[in-house]
Design an enzyme around this catalytic site. Structure first.
Site, PDB file in Angstrom:
ATOM      1  N   GLU A  85     109.526  20.354   0.711  1.00  0.00           N
ATOM      2  CA  GLU A  85     110.011  21.678   1.131  1.00  0.00           C
ATOM      3  C   GLU A  85     111.022  21.568   2.267  1.00  0.00           C
ATOM      4  O   GLU A  85     110.768  20.924   3.285  1.00  0.00           O
ATOM      5  CB  GLU A  85     108.842  22.565   1.564  1.00  0.00           C
ATOM      6  CG  GLU A  85     109.278  23.988   1.904  1.00  0.00           C
ATOM      7  CD  GLU A  85     108.098  24.920   2.137  1.00  0.00           C
ATOM      8  OE1 GLU A  85     108.269  25.874   2.912  1.00  0.00           O
ATOM      9  OE2 GLU A  85     107.031  24.687   1.551  1.00  0.00           O
ATOM     10  N   LYS A 275      99.293  28.724   5.284  1.00  0.00           N
ATOM     11  CA  LYS A 275     100.092  27.877   4.385  1.00  0.00           C
ATOM     12  C   LYS A 275     101.131  27.121   5.196  1.00  0.00           C
ATOM     13  O   LYS A 275     101.387  25.928   4.961  1.00  0.00           O
ATOM     14  CB  LYS A 275     100.766  28.737   3.312  1.00  0.00           C
ATOM     15  CG  LYS A 275     101.534  27.937   2.253  1.00  0.00           C
ATOM     16  CD  LYS A 275     102.988  27.700   2.618  1.00  0.00           C
ATOM     17  CE  LYS A 275     103.709  26.913   1.534  1.00  0.00           C
ATOM     18  NZ  LYS A 275     105.086  26.543   1.923  1.00  0.00           N
ATOM     19  N   ASP A 291      93.457  12.361   1.025  1.00  0.00           N
ATOM     20  CA  ASP A 291      93.286  13.331  -0.053  1.00  0.00           C
ATOM     21  C   ASP A 291      93.619  14.736   0.449  1.00  0.00           C
ATOM     22  O   ASP A 291      92.791  15.407   1.054  1.00  0.00           O
ATOM     23  CB  ASP A 291      91.838  13.267  -0.546  1.00  0.00           C
ATOM     24  CG  ASP A 291      91.593  14.132  -1.773  1.00  0.00           C
ATOM     25  OD1 ASP A 291      92.429  15.014  -2.066  1.00  0.00           O
ATOM     26  OD2 ASP A 291      90.552  13.949  -2.427  1.00  0.00           O
ATOM     27  N   HIS A 388     115.626  28.408   7.699  1.00  0.00           N
ATOM     28  CA  HIS A 388     115.142  27.883   6.429  1.00  0.00           C
ATOM     29  C   HIS A 388     116.266  27.789   5.413  1.00  0.00           C
ATOM     30  O   HIS A 388     116.388  26.782   4.704  1.00  0.00           O
ATOM     31  CB  HIS A 388     114.022  28.777   5.897  1.00  0.00           C
ATOM     32  CG  HIS A 388     113.490  28.323   4.577  1.00  0.00           C
ATOM     33  ND1 HIS A 388     112.664  27.222   4.439  1.00  0.00           N
ATOM     34  CD2 HIS A 388     113.686  28.799   3.318  1.00  0.00           C
ATOM     35  CE1 HIS A 388     112.351  27.058   3.172  1.00  0.00           C
ATOM     36  NE2 HIS A 388     112.969  27.993   2.465  1.00  0.00           N
TER      37      HIS A 388
END
Length: 433
Positions: A85, A275, A291, A388
């Site tokens: 991202e 998130k 993991d 962004h």
């Protein structure tokens, strides 16, 4: 061509690829080139990757970036991050630089307890079961000694085993709820081996000691580890928040706290808020061969522990001090699994100066806190899209197969213009006319 196939796993990698190409692709030549060009030219290294999972056909690459200047407990780190991202690594780096001159990040491992459970049903008398468990508990631990001896030698092992009555939730349902210390290993295989041993002994002894049917349903570790907790925080005087994009520190601190308060009480905001935290956490977890799915599941469960999904980070503004912190469960390892196999995982751990599991917990928590600080700082000042979309600019240009010359000109153009997808498309079209 029929899509059903039997014995697929027994085919060679090349045969698997050819079956996929014949079955699903119109342009088999280009598809074959795409798959094979990601094979590693080092046959030994490629074989290692092929054996990580089943039915391997090729490698799927993610960028591995680094975020420097992280001052954690007065030690400087450059943190590896594997993520696709845009702006995540840049945001983490920016947050690290911001706090570098303001005391850096302070961290603390609060606890490191892992959990596993033997799930079973019992149709007999509850008191009889409780008495039986009290009698058999020492044997469950002693008979597991062949599994635990190496872990015990290093200071870990089984901490406790409890009998938990869950019959009010599900008829005849009980648990052996076990806690473990696994030190630098994440410990999944160790815990599961212990649990299966508990189940075997418990079942065998029950057959001659209990009236009523006792059936083992399953034995498995839990990825919810609410007692494997790490805390990370930053703090400074409010006036010290002043920077190029924070002209009024008091107003910034007020708005920032309001944004965190909203995430604490509004689930729709909390999910997106968390998130963003996981952008930082997952990237480091993945880079260090841990993991990330287990970490995600455990952390999101923790965010709901009070009955409503809520923010993982918290903020206070009091006595002229701005404080921002996170407390999260993290079950990580720096030995075992991919940590000793994947060459880039070894690289990432060496870059972090070969941390213990406790040290890695602290580094990962800091990455999450830094990511969240950068995101909320943008949201409450310039807005998140400005930064962004500038980072996303190169992805858009690559979608339109821009040449190097076009990229250079358009990057220069958007230094002083707002980046949106439509604006970039228009600029490319104008440039190509």
């Amino acid at each position: 061509m029929p899509k059903t196939i039997y014995g697929f796993s027994k085919l060679s990698k090349s045969e698997k690829v050819e079956w996929l190409l014949d079955t699903y692709f119109e342009d088999k030549t280009n598809a074959r080139i795409l798959v094979t060009q990601y094979w590693n030219s080092n046959e030994k290294l490629q074989k290692l990757h092929d054996e990580f999972i089943e039915n391997t056909i090729t490698n799927y690459y993610l960028p591995l970036g680094v975020a420097p200047n992280f001052l954690i407990n007065n030690m400087l780190y450059t943190i590896p991050m594997a993520i696709e991202e845009s702006s995540v690594v840049a945001a983490a780096s920016k947050a690290a630089k911001f706090w570098l001159d303001r005391g850096g990040f302070k961290t603390e491992v609060i606890s490191t307890e892992k959990i596993g459970q033997v799930h079973f049903t019992f149709s007999g008398d509850q008191n009889e079961l409780k008495n039986f468990f009290t009698t058999i508990k020492p044997k469950l631990i002693s008979k597991s000694a062949p599994i635990t001896k190496n872990m015990q030698r290093r200071g870990g092992g089984i901490l406790d085993i409890e009998l938990r009555d869950k019959t009010t939730n599900l008829n005849n349902y009980y648990q052996l709820h076990a806690t473990f210390e696994t030190l630098d290993a994440m410990g999944a295989n160790f815990i599961n081996s212990c649990l299966e041993q508990f189940a075997k002994i418990f079942k065998e002894e029950a057959e001659s000691s209990l009236n009523g049917d006792l059936d083992i349903v399953m034995s498995i570790l839990s990825n919810y580890v609410p007692n494997c907790i790490v805390r990370a925080e930053v703090s400074c005087k409010i006036e010290e928040l002043q920077s190029k994009d924070i002209e009024n520190p008091a107003l910034f601190a007020k708005k920032y706290k309001q944004a965190i308060d909203i995430a604490e009480i509004e689930p729709y905001r909390a999910v997106t808020h968390n998130k963003g935290i996981m952008n930082g956490i997952d990237a480091v977890v993945l880079a260090t061969g841990n993991d990330f799915r287990a970490v995600e599941a455990g952390i999101h469960a923790y965010a709901s522990r009070n009955g409503q999904y809520s923010s993982l980070t918290h903020c206070s503004v009091a006595d002229n001090i701005f404080k921002f912190w996170i407390e999260i469960p993290l079950a990580l390892g720096t030995v075992g699994g991919l940590t000793s196999l994947h060459p880039l995982v070894k690289f990432a751990l060496e870059l972090l100066e070969k941390p213990t599991a406790r040290e890695l917990m602290q580094i990962v928590a800091v990455a999450g806190l830094a990511q969240n600080f950068a995101a909320v700082k943008s949201l409450t000042t310039t807005g998140i899209q400005e930064g962004h979309m500038k980072m996303h600019l190169m992805n858009i240009l690559n979608q339109f197969e821009a040449t190097s010359a076009e990229k250079n000109e358009l990057v220069e153009h958007f230094k002083t213009n707002v980046v949106t997808h439509s604006a970039v498309v228009e600029a490319i079209e104008n440039l190509r006319k």
